[in-house]
Design a protein around this motif. Sequence first.
Motif, PDB file in Angstrom:
ATOM      1  N   CYS A  74       0.956  -1.290   0.159  1.00 22.25           N
ATOM      2  CA  CYS A  74      -0.054   0.067  -0.122  1.00 22.25           C
ATOM      3  C   CYS A  74       0.833   1.270  -0.003  1.00 22.25           C
ATOM      4  O   CYS A  74       1.934   1.256   0.615  1.00 22.25           O
ATOM      5  CB  CYS A  74      -0.947   0.055   1.235  1.00 22.25           C
ATOM      6  N   GLY A  75       0.480   2.425  -0.679  1.00 22.87           N
ATOM      7  CA  GLY A  75       1.053   3.797  -0.614  1.00 22.87           C
ATOM      8  C   GLY A  75       0.567   4.420   0.355  1.00 22.87           C
ATOM      9  O   GLY A  75      -0.677   4.160   1.067  1.00 22.87           O
ATOM     10  N   CYS A  85      -3.772   0.571  -2.271  1.00 23.56           N
ATOM     11  CA  CYS A  85      -3.062  -0.703  -2.045  1.00 23.56           C
ATOM     12  C   CYS A  85      -3.252  -1.202  -3.531  1.00 23.56           C
ATOM     13  O   CYS A  85      -4.044  -0.880  -4.212  1.00 23.56           O
ATOM     14  CB  CYS A  85      -3.456  -1.447  -0.866  1.00 23.56           C
ATOM     15  N   GLU A 109       3.586  -1.797  -7.974  1.00 17.56           N
ATOM     16  CA  GLU A 109       3.384  -0.408  -7.592  1.00 17.56           C
ATOM     17  C   GLU A 109       1.990  -0.059  -7.169  1.00 17.56           C
ATOM     18  O   GLU A 109       0.915  -0.520  -7.755  1.00 17.56           O
ATOM     19  CB  GLU A 109       3.732   0.662  -8.658  1.00 17.56           C
ATOM     20  N   PRO A 110       1.974   0.546  -5.796  1.00 18.72           N
ATOM     21  CA  PRO A 110       0.342   0.811  -5.405  1.00 18.72           C
ATOM     22  C   PRO A 110       0.039   2.085  -6.209  1.00 18.72           C
ATOM     23  O   PRO A 110       0.927   2.850  -6.914  1.00 18.72           O
ATOM     24  CB  PRO A 110       0.619   1.097  -3.975  1.00 18.72           C
ATOM     25  N   CYS A 114       4.687   6.442  -2.458  1.00 15.17           N
ATOM     26  CA  CYS A 114       5.086   6.019  -1.120  1.00 15.17           C
ATOM     27  C   CYS A 114       5.467   7.324  -0.355  1.00 15.17           C
ATOM     28  O   CYS A 114       5.347   8.569  -0.701  1.00 15.17           O
ATOM     29  CB  CYS A 114       6.455   5.394  -1.513  1.00 15.17           C
ATOM     30  N   CYS A 116       5.569   3.611   1.564  1.00 12.47           N
ATOM     31  CA  CYS A 116       4.839   2.371   1.347  1.00 12.47           C
ATOM     32  C   CYS A 116       4.915   1.424   2.618  1.00 12.47           C
ATOM     33  O   CYS A 116       5.820   1.658   3.486  1.00 12.47           O
ATOM     34  CB  CYS A 116       5.213   1.770   0.123  1.00 12.47           C
ATOM     35  N   HIS A 139       9.304   3.853  -7.594  1.00 14.24           N
ATOM     36  CA  HIS A 139       8.058   4.561  -7.454  1.00 14.24           C
ATOM     37  C   HIS A 139       8.220   5.665  -6.619  1.00 14.24           C
ATOM     38  O   HIS A 139       8.836   6.037  -5.956  1.00 14.24           O
ATOM     39  CB  HIS A 139       6.967   3.486  -6.465  1.00 14.24           C
TER      40      HIS A 139
END
Length: 358
Positions: A74-75, A85, A109-110, A114, A116, A139
Motif C-alpha cells: 500500500c502507498g 493498495c 506499484e500501489p 510512497c 509504502c 515508485h
Amino acid sequence: MNACRFAGTPARPSAVVTVLALVLLTLGAPLTGGAKAAEGPTAKVSQAEAGTGGTVTVTGARWRPRALLTLLICGQNMIGGTNSCANGDGRAVTVGADGTFTKKLPVAEPPKPCPCVIHIATATGAAAAADVAFKVAGHPVAPLPKERSGGERLSVLSARLDGSSGLLTWFGAPPSRRLVVTVGNLGSTPARDPVFEVGTSHGVFAPSWEEQRWRGTLQPGKKTQVKLDVELSAGAHGDYLVSLRYGAKLLVEQPWTVGRPWGVTLFWVLLCVVVAATVFRIGMAVVDKVRPRTSRAVPPPRPSTPPSSGSSASGPAAANGAHPALPWFTPDTAPEAPPHHQISAPSEEIRSTPKGTT
C-alpha cells in the motif's frame, strides 16, 4: 486467622510473609497480563526495498493459528484504506498451528505514492493487522496528506419532514419520512462526505441514533440541501421527535406526530367476530349431534281396497248431496248413501223411450 481471632497473640513471621507474597502476586498479575496483551502479531520482510517485478518474503509470528491473512503493498502508509493498495497483486496465506507464517509477495506499484507499507490483516475471525515499512524502487514518493483538522462547522438553516402515510401504514406498516435540511458550512475547511446521525425518540426515552453518510463536498461559506431517510418500527404511533447531529453537535430537532394504525384495530375486531361466530356454529352443531332424539307418533295408514279393472272415473258430486263414487270402487261395490239422500235411478226402459211417447 489467629491474629484476627485473638488480638493478644502476635502473628507468626511465616504468616506475614505469606500474606505479603499474595498481595505482591495480586498486584503484579494485572501488570503481567497487560504486558502480554500488548504483545500483538508481528511481521517482517526479507529486504526493505525491491523493484517492480521482484519478490519479497514476508514472515510473521504470534498470529492466531489457522487464521487466513491477506498481504498487500500500500502507498501513503495506507491512510486512505485499501484504496491505496495494489489489491490485484495481493496474496493470501494461512497461519500455521504455531502462529507463524512465511509467504512470498510479488512487488507491485500501489496506486498512491510512497512512503509504502506491506499491510498484513486477517480476512476471517477476530480482526488483527500489522504494517511493515517497505520501499518500492522507482515508485514516486510524496508527502503524506494532511489529516483533517476539523475546521468544518456545519449548521442547519431550515428543516422539514417530507412524505405522508399510505394505506399500508394504516394497517401497521413502518411509518417513514424524509428529513430535508439545508446545511451551511460556517467553518474554514471543506466538509467531505459528512456522516450525520439521525435519531428518533418517543416520550421520555432517549433517541436511537443511526449513521447516514451524505456523499458530496460542502465548501466553506456554502450551503446545500441534504435529504436523509427516517423510518420508525412497525405499528408505531404517537408523538415522536426526529433529531439530527453532526459529531457531538445537535443540529436540529423536528417533531413528528404519527397517527394510530386503525386498520390493525379493525382487523382484530373482525377477527374476534369471525372467531366467535365460528365457535358458536361449531358448538351448535355439536349440541345438535349429541342431544337425544324424541320419537314422534305416526298416524296409521288408511285402509284401501285395490282398484278393479271395471272401475269408472269419479265425477262431480251429485246435486242432491250424495257422495261421489271413488275411482277404485265399481258401481256395485260403491258405498251407499244415507237413506234420506238416496234417489232411485230411472230404469233403462224409461231412458230409452223416445220423445213424444206417453
